[in-house]
Write a protein that holds these residues in place. Structure first.
Motif, PDB file in Angstrom:
ATOM      1  N   HIS A 287      42.576  72.354  43.200  1.00  0.00           N
ATOM      2  CA  HIS A 287      41.860  72.373  44.471  1.00  0.00           C
ATOM      3  C   HIS A 287      42.618  71.532  45.499  1.00  0.00           C
ATOM      4  O   HIS A 287      43.519  70.764  45.160  1.00  0.00           O
ATOM      5  CB  HIS A 287      40.437  71.820  44.314  1.00  0.00           C
ATOM      6  CG  HIS A 287      40.401  70.407  43.803  1.00  0.00           C
ATOM      7  ND1 HIS A 287      40.473  70.099  42.458  1.00  0.00           N
ATOM      8  CD2 HIS A 287      40.337  69.210  44.456  1.00  0.00           C
ATOM      9  CE1 HIS A 287      40.433  68.781  42.302  1.00  0.00           C
ATOM     10  NE2 HIS A 287      40.356  68.229  43.492  1.00  0.00           N
ATOM     11  N   PHE A 289      41.646  69.318  49.408  1.00  0.00           N
ATOM     12  CA  PHE A 289      40.517  68.708  50.117  1.00  0.00           C
ATOM     13  C   PHE A 289      40.619  68.977  51.613  1.00  0.00           C
ATOM     14  O   PHE A 289      41.699  68.935  52.194  1.00  0.00           O
ATOM     15  CB  PHE A 289      40.466  67.196  49.877  1.00  0.00           C
ATOM     16  CG  PHE A 289      40.013  66.820  48.495  1.00  0.00           C
ATOM     17  CD1 PHE A 289      38.688  66.978  48.120  1.00  0.00           C
ATOM     18  CD2 PHE A 289      40.914  66.319  47.562  1.00  0.00           C
ATOM     19  CE1 PHE A 289      38.266  66.635  46.840  1.00  0.00           C
ATOM     20  CE2 PHE A 289      40.500  65.976  46.291  1.00  0.00           C
ATOM     21  CZ  PHE A 289      39.167  66.135  45.922  1.00  0.00           C
ATOM     22  N   LYS A 298      35.762  69.799  48.752  1.00  0.00           N
ATOM     23  CA  LYS A 298      36.676  70.346  47.749  1.00  0.00           C
ATOM     24  C   LYS A 298      36.799  71.851  47.971  1.00  0.00           C
ATOM     25  O   LYS A 298      35.811  72.566  48.052  1.00  0.00           O
ATOM     26  CB  LYS A 298      36.132  70.072  46.346  1.00  0.00           C
ATOM     27  CG  LYS A 298      36.914  70.718  45.222  1.00  0.00           C
ATOM     28  CD  LYS A 298      36.182  70.543  43.901  1.00  0.00           C
ATOM     29  CE  LYS A 298      36.860  71.329  42.779  1.00  0.00           C
ATOM     30  NZ  LYS A 298      36.108  71.249  41.514  1.00  0.00           N
ATOM     31  N   ASP A 364      30.399  74.156  43.960  1.00  0.00           N
ATOM     32  CA  ASP A 364      31.175  73.438  44.974  1.00  0.00           C
ATOM     33  C   ASP A 364      30.254  72.598  45.860  1.00  0.00           C
ATOM     34  O   ASP A 364      30.588  71.461  46.217  1.00  0.00           O
ATOM     35  CB  ASP A 364      31.953  74.423  45.849  1.00  0.00           C
ATOM     36  CG  ASP A 364      33.163  75.010  45.139  1.00  0.00           C
ATOM     37  OD1 ASP A 364      33.600  74.432  44.127  1.00  0.00           O
ATOM     38  OD2 ASP A 364      33.661  76.051  45.609  1.00  0.00           O
ATOM     39  N   ASN A 368      30.476  68.640  46.324  1.00  0.00           N
ATOM     40  CA  ASN A 368      30.733  68.047  47.633  1.00  0.00           C
ATOM     41  C   ASN A 368      29.695  66.992  47.998  1.00  0.00           C
ATOM     42  O   ASN A 368      30.018  65.981  48.634  1.00  0.00           O
ATOM     43  CB  ASN A 368      30.788  69.142  48.696  1.00  0.00           C
ATOM     44  CG  ASN A 368      32.047  69.992  48.587  1.00  0.00           C
ATOM     45  OD1 ASN A 368      33.099  69.502  48.181  1.00  0.00           O
ATOM     46  ND2 ASN A 368      31.936  71.268  48.945  1.00  0.00           N
TER      47      ASN A 368
END
Length: 487
Positions: A287, A289, A298, A364, A368
């Protein structure tokens, strides 16, 4: 209208004045009662056009001769303009683009939802109208689109009908790919990465995918960048040996040290979707950022994130402003995606409940929240119309504010019905399709009043536009009392 002249089966309309632009980006003219949609025409143009399709009340046409160019015209900056399916408004100045996007949103709300748009706020333009995207997906093909230059200068006396390309689909031709030299949508190192991948593949004999016969080594190339300077590259292979994978991926790792996340996928399905495919990490993280307003997000290979990062920040600020939070609200964030809006507003409210169809996006969203130390969010995955039930609302509470950001198709009728039942004080409706948004607003008008409207341009040089609408609850219409019966 001047009399049409025909050459064989060709119909020419001379001196057609272009008076408007359609939502799909084509210029609009009228010849008697016939509405003519003209490719690459700009309001203010006077053109001779050739009809390419004719129906009862409208026709589609191309420009044969530009008699008088509009003051709104400008020179396209991309060599691929006109063939590539993107950036269809490059031939029109950016201020004019904003004017017509604003007008198209206004027209859709007036025509389809009968909404008074007199208080509609000016469209917010994008600070960057080149290199503004953080994600591009390219396609490999052994069927390159041949332009006029290719056809005029055949190699060895014959035009090669099967030529390799790495680029974008040509509109209406699923199996033809336009080979891209330079794209103005994504900043460095995007162009160099794409061109070097193509050069490596050609030099080392990696075959480009055949979209009809489903053969070949290389299928797709996805490049993601972030405002933090991180870079993700995903190579999608089809029928290939591990030695060939290691060769290309090793080349990328050695020659592009700026790549933060180097990934690959093996996809032998007959469609390009990767959401059901395993993503394999070759080097770096799986991943990257992104940062926004002090928050980190992410982004994985399958993650949804607004493709114009800077303008997404402006869009979310407007959404938050429209909501007018005081600090103690319960918020439902429908179609929450990776929870970007939910996490963006979470510190300004009591709690946010996010709902999204894609399970990986919800994972996700949860990550986050944890990444940013946010503890007042709850996320659920499932079909919106199935999740948002009376029992769900009874369990989590009636929301004070609903934020909804559905896909282009808009909200399911059952979801609209549930919103009417919930009677939240405010609904902030974010949409990328003014027509389907207007359709939903027409239904919500039963109990809500549209009090603010603000278009936001996320995609310069295209016809697409986002629109934010604030709806305020005013209650159900009162039933008039029945007259007393007379004897």
């Amino acid at each position: 209208m001047s009399r049409n002249r025909k050459s064989g089966t060709v119909t020419i309309i001379p001196n057609l004045s272009i008076i408007d632009i359609a939502e799909e980006g084509k210029g609009v003219g009228k010849a008697d009662e016939l509405v003519v949609f003209v490719d690459k025409a700009v309001p203010g143009d006077v053109v001779d056009v050739r009809l390419v399709k004719k129906k009862k009340n409208f026709a589609e046409a191309v420009i044969e001769n530009l008699q008088k160019g509009s003051e709104l015209r400008t020179d396209p900056f991309c060599q691929h303009f006109g063939t590539c399916g993107g950036c269809k408004w490059q031939h029109m100045g950016y201020d004019a683009q904003l004017q017509f996007k604003h007008k198209n949103v206004e027209a859709a709300l007036q025509r389809l939802a009968k909404i008074d748009t007199s208080a509609m706020e000016p469209i917010l333009g994008s600070a960057e109208n080149k290199y503004y995207r953080n994600k591009l997906e390219y396609t490999f093909s052994n069927k390159r689109w041949l332009n006029k230059t290719d056809m005029a200068t055949p190699e060895d006396g014959d035009v090669a009908l099967e030529m390799n390309a790495l680029g974008f689909h040509v509109p209406l031709r699923f199996d033809k790919i336009l080979d891209i030299d330079h794209c103005y949508l994504q900043a460095d190192p995007s162009n160099n990465l794409r061109n070097q991948v193509r050069a490596y593949a050609l030099e080392h004999g990696l075959t480009f995918y055949d979209l009809r016969n489903h053969e070949g080594n290389l299928r797709n190339l996805i490049i993601r960048t972030s405002s933090t300077g991180e870079v993700m590259v995903v190579v999608v292979f089809a029928y290939v040996e591990q030695e060939q994978i290691d060769g290309l991926m090793g080349y990328l790792k050695s020659n592009f040290p700026e790549i933060t996340s180097l990934l690959y996928i093996l996809n032998q399905k007959k469609n390009d979707t990767i959401f059901d495919q395993e993503v394999l990490t070759y080097a770096g993280r799986d991943h990257i950022f992104e940062e926004m307003n002090g928050l980190k997000f992410k982004i994985g290979a399958k993650s949804f994130y607004q493709t114009n990062s800077n303008q997404a920040h402006e869009l979310y600020k407007i959404t938050k402003e429209f909501a007018g939070f005081s600090g103690d609200e319960l918020v439902y964030d429908l179609y929450t995606g990776a929870g970007t809006i939910a996490n963006f507003v979470a510190r300004s409210v009591k709690q946010v409940v996010g709902v999204e169809y894609v399970p990986t996006a919800i994972e996700d969203a949860k990550f986050n929240s944890k990444l940013n130390g946010i503890e007042n969010t709850i996320f659920y995955a499932g079909d919106m119309k199935d999740i948002l039930t009376r029992d769900f609302i009874a369990e989590h509470g009636k929301p004070d504010v609903v934020i909804t950001d559905p896909p282009r198709a808009g909200m399911h009728a059952d979801v609209v019905e549930r919103l009417l039942e919930m009677e939240a004080e405010k609904i902030v409706y974010v949409s990328c399709n003014a027509a389907t948004q207007a359709r939903d607003l027409a239904l919500l008008k039963e109990k809500y009043e549209v009090t603010r409207i603000k278009p936001v341009d996320m995609f310069p040089h295209t016809q697409h536009v986002e629109n934010v609408v604030l709806l305020t609850f005013r209650g159900a219409p009162e039933l008039s009392e029945a007259p007393e019966a007379t004897v």
